[in-house]
Design a protein around this motif. Structure first.
Motif, PDB file in Angstrom:
ATOM      1  N   ALA A 174       1.832  -5.828  -0.424  1.00  0.00           N
ATOM      2  CA  ALA A 174       0.548  -5.335  -0.934  1.00  0.00           C
ATOM      3  C   ALA A 174       0.755  -4.165  -1.906  1.00  0.00           C
ATOM      4  O   ALA A 174       0.078  -4.070  -2.941  1.00  0.00           O
ATOM      5  N   ARG A 178      -0.104  -4.214  -5.929  1.00  0.00           N
ATOM      6  CA  ARG A 178      -1.038  -3.251  -6.508  1.00  0.00           C
ATOM      7  C   ARG A 178      -0.391  -2.501  -7.684  1.00  0.00           C
ATOM      8  O   ARG A 178      -1.060  -2.181  -8.666  1.00  0.00           O
ATOM      9  N   MET A 189      -8.596  -4.149  -8.649  1.00  0.00           N
ATOM     10  CA  MET A 189      -8.138  -2.973  -7.913  1.00  0.00           C
ATOM     11  C   MET A 189      -6.879  -2.444  -8.591  1.00  0.00           C
ATOM     12  O   MET A 189      -5.838  -3.088  -8.549  1.00  0.00           O
ATOM     13  N   ILE A 193      -1.373   2.203  -4.246  1.00  0.00           N
ATOM     14  CA  ILE A 193      -1.486   2.433  -2.806  1.00  0.00           C
ATOM     15  C   ILE A 193      -0.086   2.589  -2.207  1.00  0.00           C
ATOM     16  O   ILE A 193       0.910   2.232  -2.846  1.00  0.00           O
ATOM     17  N   ASP A 197      -1.172   3.577   3.386  1.00  0.00           N
ATOM     18  CA  ASP A 197      -2.554   3.157   3.096  1.00  0.00           C
ATOM     19  C   ASP A 197      -2.835   1.786   3.706  1.00  0.00           C
ATOM     20  O   ASP A 197      -3.917   1.529   4.237  1.00  0.00           O
ATOM     21  N   VAL A 198      -1.864   0.893   3.584  1.00  0.00           N
ATOM     22  CA  VAL A 198      -2.061  -0.458   4.133  1.00  0.00           C
ATOM     23  C   VAL A 198      -2.154  -0.382   5.658  1.00  0.00           C
ATOM     24  O   VAL A 198      -3.061  -0.945   6.272  1.00  0.00           O
ATOM     25  N   SER A 201      -5.379   1.035   6.880  1.00  0.00           N
ATOM     26  CA  SER A 201      -6.628   0.317   6.598  1.00  0.00           C
ATOM     27  C   SER A 201      -7.059  -0.434   7.856  1.00  0.00           C
ATOM     28  O   SER A 201      -6.263  -0.705   8.752  1.00  0.00           O
ATOM     29  N   LEU A 211      -5.947  -4.324   3.877  1.00  0.00           N
ATOM     30  CA  LEU A 211      -5.162  -4.368   2.637  1.00  0.00           C
ATOM     31  C   LEU A 211      -4.047  -5.417   2.667  1.00  0.00           C
ATOM     32  O   LEU A 211      -3.300  -5.563   1.703  1.00  0.00           O
ATOM     33  N   ASP A 212      -3.939  -6.151   3.776  1.00  0.00           N
ATOM     34  CA  ASP A 212      -3.095  -7.354   3.795  1.00  0.00           C
ATOM     35  C   ASP A 212      -3.856  -8.573   3.277  1.00  0.00           C
ATOM     36  O   ASP A 212      -3.280  -9.665   3.183  1.00  0.00           O
ATOM     37  N   LEU A 334      -4.332 -10.295  -4.175  1.00  0.00           N
ATOM     38  CA  LEU A 334      -4.518  -9.064  -3.405  1.00  0.00           C
ATOM     39  C   LEU A 334      -5.208  -7.984  -4.235  1.00  0.00           C
ATOM     40  O   LEU A 334      -5.948  -7.169  -3.693  1.00  0.00           O
ATOM     41  N   SER A 335      -4.954  -7.968  -5.572  1.00  0.00           N
ATOM     42  CA  SER A 335      -5.468  -6.853  -6.367  1.00  0.00           C
ATOM     43  C   SER A 335      -6.087  -7.219  -7.712  1.00  0.00           C
ATOM     44  O   SER A 335      -6.806  -6.427  -8.293  1.00  0.00           O
TER      45      SER A 335
END
Lengths: 389, 133
Positions: A174, A178, A189, A193, A197-198, A201, A211-212, A334-335
């Motif tokens: 992740a 990002r 996004m 991160i 952060d992941v 979350s 965030l996964d 993911l982003s």
């Protein structure tokens, strides 16, 4: 199959995305059609050149999708395909289109997708069907509260159990993705991160954190293919289809033969054999990242590392900008964007990387790329290997 | 409170759901190749024989994978969170999806021995579930 049958016979000559992100003022039909127009424009083709149409789930219930989109755009195809195997469909269509073009069944193939996934449901991930009475085999899963994230979480939990994979290792994916997104102005996004952060979350379905999980967005995308012979007269540098593969192993997660191995084990092997390249030849990888675990299982199943070693493989930001395995370079599902089905965007980015069009996120001297779509609940895969001509 | 999605029995599955209502857990065994299967089908998924028999399953199983779900997909599960979504290996061989109930969700582990129990969701529908053995 003779590896030479489709090898370099067909080229991708146009790729485009529509407006993406939150696009409430445009229908999914319009997003699909606008992406198609842009992809045809960059190839120097028009809709009247298109004689093969490949799309799915544009209609309610998904039936008649290629007819619906062809009608919407005023196209009368003589080759039509609404194969519906989830987000991998659009990668599998590259194989179908290449076969149709190589055998003369059509000359210009348009693969297109449009979805107003976030505008339709206010950004909330929903149940598999949302129905209150479940007909068919799904009645052995939905009454237990199965969801897409819950299904992928079961695979992640099993991989952790068998191989000691950690949440930190999943988070590496992740974070790296990002980082790529931070270099793509179209990505939804873009703020960098950290692994913390992941991990901090919200837990959605253990062991998967918010965030996964991929985004939910609106988006359209399109890919145009024709014969290599014709491609050489078009506007863009042709990107050759080197090898392809597709497979599916199940529909429902409880029927997956092995929660730690996807159908990419089959489709990837076929694509590499048909392309006549090895893993060391791959310069850039676009791997459908519906969830971090999807990527880890896919990398193992494709054979980039041994089964169980995916966690170590992605550690140390190996897939990030500057790492030795550039992956999901537009920022991934993911982003960057994820309109419910992401497969077509893996193809689009692979082509742009091979053309050298990616600006700050360009992988230097990218000559061979792999794109892998995963559909359903780790159910189906389409793998393609593309190369510069 | 929204109802959870419920099974709509059909040709392949009427027997199964009828038995569940009676708190019996039955699965199919093939009269030709001898293998058990889950979910119920009109043919054997191992050999395509139509000679399927219903057998009373032991109700014993092992957790193959599990996940504590903190957010409901379908609104019918909103008041059930956190709940344990699991795939279990039945003693007879096949795998099935279920919930592990009657325990702390966070305490469920892969490899844990579980046994069938029954949740009478409505007057018409009973769902086989599993609880720690």
């Amino acid at each position: 199959m003779d590896p030479s049958l489709l090898h370099r016979k067909v080229a991708i000559v146009g790729v485009a995305e529509s407006d993406i992100g939150r696009v409430p003022h445009k229908s999914k039909f319009q997003l699909s059609a606008e992406a198609s127009k842009k992809a045809l424009d960059e190839a120097g083709l028009t809709k009247d050149d298109v004689d093969g149409v490949f799309t799915t789930i544009i209609t309610e219930g998904g039936q008649f999708s290629s007819m619906m989109m062809a009608e919407y755009m005023g196209i009368t195809p003589r080759y039509t395909d609404s194969t519906s195997i989830g987000g991998s469909s659009f990668v599998a269509y590259v194989e179908h289109a290449a076969m149709a073009i190589a055998t003369g069944l059509c000359s210009v193939a348009l693969i297109c997708h449009g979805s107003t996934n976030i505008s339709d449901r206010g950004g909330k991930a929903g149940p598999v069907s949302g129905a209150s009475h479940i007909f068919g085999p799904a009645q052995f899963e939905e009454p237990y509260g199965v969801s897409t994230v819950g299904s992928y979480a079961l695979a992640a939990a099993r991989h952790m159990h068998e191989y000691g994979t950690t949440s930190e290792q999943l988070a590496e994916i992740a974070v790296a993705t990002r980082h790529w997104a931070s270099m793509n102005p179209l990505a939804r996004m873009r703020d960098r991160i950290t692994i913390e952060d992941v991990l901090n979350s919200r837990m959605i379905a253990s062991p998967l954190h918010l965030l996964d999980c991929c985004l939910v967005t609106d988006a359209g995308g399109a890919v145009v293919l024709t014969s290599m012979e014709r491609a050489k007269d078009l506007k863009k540098r042709p990107i050759a289809v080197l090898g392809t593969g597709e497979a599916h192993t199940h529909r429902m997660i409880s029927q997956m033969p092995d929660l730690t191995q996807t159908a990419a084990k089959i489709s990837g092997k076929l694509a590499f054999e048909r392309a006549g390249v090895t893993h060391a030849d791959i310069d850039v990888a676009e791997i459908y990242d519906s969830f971090t675990i999807t990527v880890l299982l896919t990398l193992e199943s494709l054979g980039f590392c041994k089964k169980g070693e995916g966690g170590a493989f992605v550690s140390g930001q190996r897939t990030a900008p500057g790492g030795d395995f550039p992956m999901n370079t537009q920022g991934g599902a993911l982003s960057y964007t994820h309109p419910g089905m992401f497969g077509i965007f893996t193809v689009i980015e692979a082509v742009r990387q091979l053309r050298g069009e990616c600006g700050p996120r360009q992988v230097p001297n990218a000559e061979v790329a792999i794109a892998n779509g995963t559909g359903g609940v780790l159910s189906s895969t389409g793998t393609i290997i593309l190369g510069r001509e | 409170m929204t109802q959870i999605p419920l099974p709509d029995p059909y040709q392949d599955t009427e027997e199964y759901w009828k038995a569940a209502r009676e708190h019996r857990f039955i699965i199919q065994k093939c009269g030709d190749c001898g293998q058990a299967q889950f979910y119920p089908r009109g043919v054997c998924s191992h050999c395509l024989s139509s000679k399927l028999e219903w057998i009373e399953a032991s109700g014993k199983a092992t957790v193959y994978s599990c996940s504590v779900n903190y957010r409901a997909g379908h609104p019918g599960f909103a008041e059930k969170t956190p709940f344990v979504l699991a795939i279990v290996d039945l003693a007879e061989g096949p795998r099935m999806m279920t919930n592990i109930v009657n325990c702390d969700p966070e305490s469920v582990r892969i490899g844990m021995a579980v046994q069938v129990c029954f949740d009478d969701v409505t007057d018409e529908v009973t769902l086989p579930m599993f609880e720690p053995a």
